[in-house]
Design a protein around this motif. Structure first.
Motif, PDB file in Angstrom:
ATOM      1  N   TYR A 182      22.627  32.184  56.893  1.00 43.17           N
ATOM      2  CA  TYR A 182      23.457  32.970  55.980  1.00 43.17           C
ATOM      3  C   TYR A 182      23.940  34.228  56.696  1.00 43.17           C
ATOM      4  O   TYR A 182      23.158  34.982  57.251  1.00 43.17           O
ATOM      5  N   ARG A 183      25.271  34.452  56.657  1.00 45.97           N
ATOM      6  CA  ARG A 183      25.863  35.566  57.407  1.00 45.97           C
ATOM      7  C   ARG A 183      26.226  36.747  56.528  1.00 45.97           C
ATOM      8  O   ARG A 183      26.501  37.839  57.026  1.00 45.97           O
ATOM      9  N   GLY A 184      26.279  36.549  55.212  1.00 44.90           N
ATOM     10  CA  GLY A 184      26.557  37.667  54.315  1.00 44.90           C
ATOM     11  C   GLY A 184      28.014  38.042  54.200  1.00 44.90           C
ATOM     12  O   GLY A 184      28.349  39.050  53.560  1.00 44.90           O
ATOM     13  N   ILE A 185      28.941  37.270  54.795  1.00 47.87           N
ATOM     14  CA  ILE A 185      30.365  37.566  54.674  1.00 47.87           C
ATOM     15  C   ILE A 185      30.839  37.169  53.281  1.00 47.87           C
ATOM     16  O   ILE A 185      30.144  36.488  52.527  1.00 47.87           O
ATOM     17  N   LYS A 186      32.062  37.602  52.923  1.00 52.13           N
ATOM     18  CA  LYS A 186      32.527  37.450  51.544  1.00 52.13           C
ATOM     19  C   LYS A 186      32.564  35.993  51.092  1.00 52.13           C
ATOM     20  O   LYS A 186      32.149  35.669  49.975  1.00 52.13           O
ATOM     21  N   SER A 187      33.054  35.093  51.951  1.00 52.52           N
ATOM     22  CA  SER A 187      33.135  33.686  51.547  1.00 52.52           C
ATOM     23  C   SER A 187      31.739  33.109  51.292  1.00 52.52           C
ATOM     24  O   SER A 187      31.551  32.300  50.385  1.00 52.52           O
ATOM     25  N   PHE A 201      20.865  45.724  53.833  1.00 52.27           N
ATOM     26  CA  PHE A 201      21.574  44.448  53.693  1.00 52.27           C
ATOM     27  C   PHE A 201      21.172  43.763  52.395  1.00 52.27           C
ATOM     28  O   PHE A 201      22.017  43.266  51.637  1.00 52.27           O
ATOM     29  N   CYS A 202      19.885  43.742  52.103  1.00 50.85           N
ATOM     30  CA  CYS A 202      19.402  43.061  50.896  1.00 50.85           C
ATOM     31  C   CYS A 202      19.833  43.785  49.630  1.00 50.85           C
ATOM     32  O   CYS A 202      20.191  43.159  48.627  1.00 50.85           O
ATOM     33  N   ALA A 203      19.807  45.124  49.650  1.00 45.32           N
ATOM     34  CA  ALA A 203      20.235  45.895  48.483  1.00 45.32           C
ATOM     35  C   ALA A 203      21.725  45.680  48.212  1.00 45.32           C
ATOM     36  O   ALA A 203      22.151  45.556  47.048  1.00 45.32           O
ATOM     37  N   GLN A 204      22.519  45.626  49.272  1.00 47.70           N
ATOM     38  CA  GLN A 204      23.949  45.380  49.118  1.00 47.70           C
ATOM     39  C   GLN A 204      24.207  44.018  48.484  1.00 47.70           C
ATOM     40  O   GLN A 204      25.083  43.876  47.623  1.00 47.70           O
ATOM     41  N   HIS A 205      23.417  43.022  48.888  1.00 47.45           N
ATOM     42  CA  HIS A 205      23.648  41.678  48.358  1.00 47.45           C
ATOM     43  C   HIS A 205      23.100  41.492  46.959  1.00 47.45           C
ATOM     44  O   HIS A 205      23.497  40.551  46.260  1.00 47.45           O
ATOM     45  N   ARG A 206      22.240  42.355  46.523  1.00 54.22           N
ATOM     46  CA  ARG A 206      21.824  42.305  45.126  1.00 54.22           C
ATOM     47  C   ARG A 206      23.037  42.535  44.221  1.00 54.22           C
ATOM     48  O   ARG A 206      23.184  41.889  43.175  1.00 54.22           O
ATOM     49  N   LYS A 207      23.919  43.456  44.632  1.00 53.25           N
ATOM     50  CA  LYS A 207      25.135  43.724  43.866  1.00 53.25           C
ATOM     51  C   LYS A 207      26.173  42.629  44.084  1.00 53.25           C
ATOM     52  O   LYS A 207      26.792  42.142  43.130  1.00 53.25           O
ATOM     53  N   MET A 208      26.391  42.239  45.349  1.00 52.61           N
ATOM     54  CA  MET A 208      27.416  41.245  45.644  1.00 52.61           C
ATOM     55  C   MET A 208      27.134  39.922  44.943  1.00 52.61           C
ATOM     56  O   MET A 208      28.065  39.253  44.467  1.00 52.61           O
TER      57      MET A 208
END
Length: 502
Positions: free
Chosen positions: A406-411, A442-449
């Motif tokens: 998993y790269r975390g990019i928008k797609s 990184f993990c906190a950002q993805h909680r929102k995304m």
């Protein structure tokens, strides 16, 4: 958001427990039988396992029967098992009488050399044998036959004869015949891995393995008729692995005992493995397509218990056929009958596509576990308007999703958000992230995304880990075919740290 260190899985706990029961002292050479007791032998016995001296000052471990202690010793690596002789006089005879488990990889860095070290172990052990793993094709003269005829290997249960290792020379370009002594264990073998050799028609005609449960052929040259004869000679066979072998075009499976099959069709020369036909396999539970499989067609005619399938790939041209339903490069054509038995699916795609995965979910409507491996940038994966009608009717039964690379990019985030917001029975979603990207921010950002707080399944856990297992499916061995879920790793990599968002 919580953080937890990676905990060892069942297999790791088992290994650590054994090591605690028989702690290894400083390295010592394997002694010859009949050697005089050393100073260590005359030391007081081990204290009780609970640290209180066994309640009465006794040694609870050493009080176990010889058969139990022998099993413990035989589960240790060869060197550690031999070193238990110096723990106490009670233990001195155990290694020599316990079933021998000898793996050459523990001796690759021995100063005396691999060949000498293995010969010393075989000379020092009284037998019987449990497991023997050794590269035999680089040996001079009759050394391989001498090893295999050693009394230390009598009643052997597991045999692995391959030459490939980064520490050893490649096998010769012309396939050799396997050592004749390798087949003296045919009545007792449960697991047999054979590679880098030519199995001629003369050899296979006389083979019979009445107890063999697991068979792996790696870089083997064998004719089509001989391959079918060899499979038929294993009436109790449960796991079959065919990797990078040649000399045959088509493999037909008719077996009432097979539970798991793994295939990899690439071969640099000769007649290549092009077609796998599963005609009748009433007990087959998993079908694995490994690495750069160039097997052109896999036809599943009758496998009523098939539950695990993968890796389906967008990279290679393998077609999988279930009756009239054909899957090629992850594209589902002529879907007329859903395959309702498959509950575990693994896919490998460069450009991540939600449309493709939804098509596969339509083909396998009872999926409970989905493994995704993707390193590419991904498609746009916009779904809120495009799949609005589909979402109302789609019954997503997924309980577990594991995303490798998993790269975390928008797609990637858009793709994951679809399942976070729409998988109503989801229990765990795991993201394996490159260690360079892995941190709390990184993990906190993805909680929102990923809109975790709005997840459809309130009990779902969202897990990020640095334990990146990219191309893990390239390293499958015959033992990986045994579990009900062959894609699930039961142990973390060293240094694995996990963030659990909810």
């Amino acid at each position: 958001m919580g953080m937890e260190a990676g905990a060892p899985g069942p297999s790791s706990r088992k290994r650590k427990a054994s090591a605690h029961e028989a702690p290894a002292p400083a390295p010592t050479a394997v002694e010859a039988p009949g050697a005089e007791p050393t100073a260590e032998d005359r030391e007081p016995p081990l204290s009780g396992a609970d640290g209180d001296g066994g309640g009465a000052g006794g040694d609870r471990i050493s009080d176990l029967p010889d058969a139990v202690l022998g099993d413990i010793v035989s589960l240790l690596p060869t060197k550690e098992g031999a070193r238990t002789q110096v723990l106490a006089s009670r233990w001195r005879h155990l290694w020599r009488s316990a079933p021998l488990s000898l793996d050459h990889r523990y001796f690759l860095f021995d100063e005396e050399g691999l060949d000498v070290a293995i010969s010393r172990v075989l000379a020092a052990h009284l037998g019987p044998g449990r497991r023997f793993c050794a590269p035999v094709y680089h040996l001079p003269g009759d050394r391989a036959d001498a090893w295999l005829r050693s009394p230390a290997l009598d009643n052997l249960q597991e045999l692995e004869l391959c030459s490939f290792s980064y520490m050893l020379p490649y096998p010769p370009p012309t396939k050799q015949l396997p050592p004749s002594a390798a087949f003296r264990f045919s009545d007792t073998l449960l697991v047999f891995t054979i590679g880098d050799c030519h199995l001629t028609d003369d050899i296979t005609q006389v083979l019979h393995f009445p107890k063999l449960q697991k068979l792996a052929l790696k870089r083997v040259l064998i004719s089509e008729s001989s391959l079918h004869i060899m499979i038929a000679a294993c009436p109790a066979l449960e796991c079959l692995l065919i990797r990078k072998s040649s000399g045959f075009r088509c493999v037909r499976i008719n077996s009432i005992s097979l539970r798991s099959i793994g295939v990899s069709g690439y071969s640099p020369r000769g007649l290549n493995f092009e077609e796998l036909i599963i005609e009748n396999a009433p007990c087959l539970e998993s079908l694995l397509i490994l690495g750069s499989c160039e097997c052109g067609l896999i036809s599943v005619i009758s496998a009523p218990k098939l539950e695990a399938l993968g890796y389906l790939s967008s990279h290679y041209g393998t077609r999988i056929s279930f009756d009239s339903t054909v899957i090629e490069r992850l594209s589902v054509d002529r879907l007329t009958t859903a395959v309702c038995t498959v509950k575990i699916l693994a896919v490998d795609m460069h450009a991540l596509s939600l449309d493709t995965v939804l098509d596969l979910m339509g083909c396998f409507p009872c999926l409970e576990k989905l493994y995704i491996q993707s390193t590419g940038p991904g498609n746009t994966n916009f779904w809120r308007r495009k799949h609005r009608t589909l979402i109302r009717s789609l019954d997503i039964r997924l309980k577990t999703i594991v995303w490798r690379c998993y790269r975390g990019i928008k797609s990637h985030a858009d793709f994951a958000t679809f399942f976070v917001l729409n998988a109503g029975v989801l229990e765990l979603m795991t993201f394996e992230v490159d260690v360079e990207d892995f941190n709390e921010e990184f993990c906190a950002q993805h909680r929102k995304m990923l809109q975790v707080d709005s997840r459809a399944s309130r009990g779902a856990r969202i897990r990020f880990t640095s334990d990146w297992s990219y191309k893990y499916h390239m390293d499958f061995s015959i033992h990986d075919l045994g579990p009900a879920d062959p894609f699930e790793r039961t142990y973390p990599l060293k240094g694995d740290i996990t963030f659990v968002l909810c």
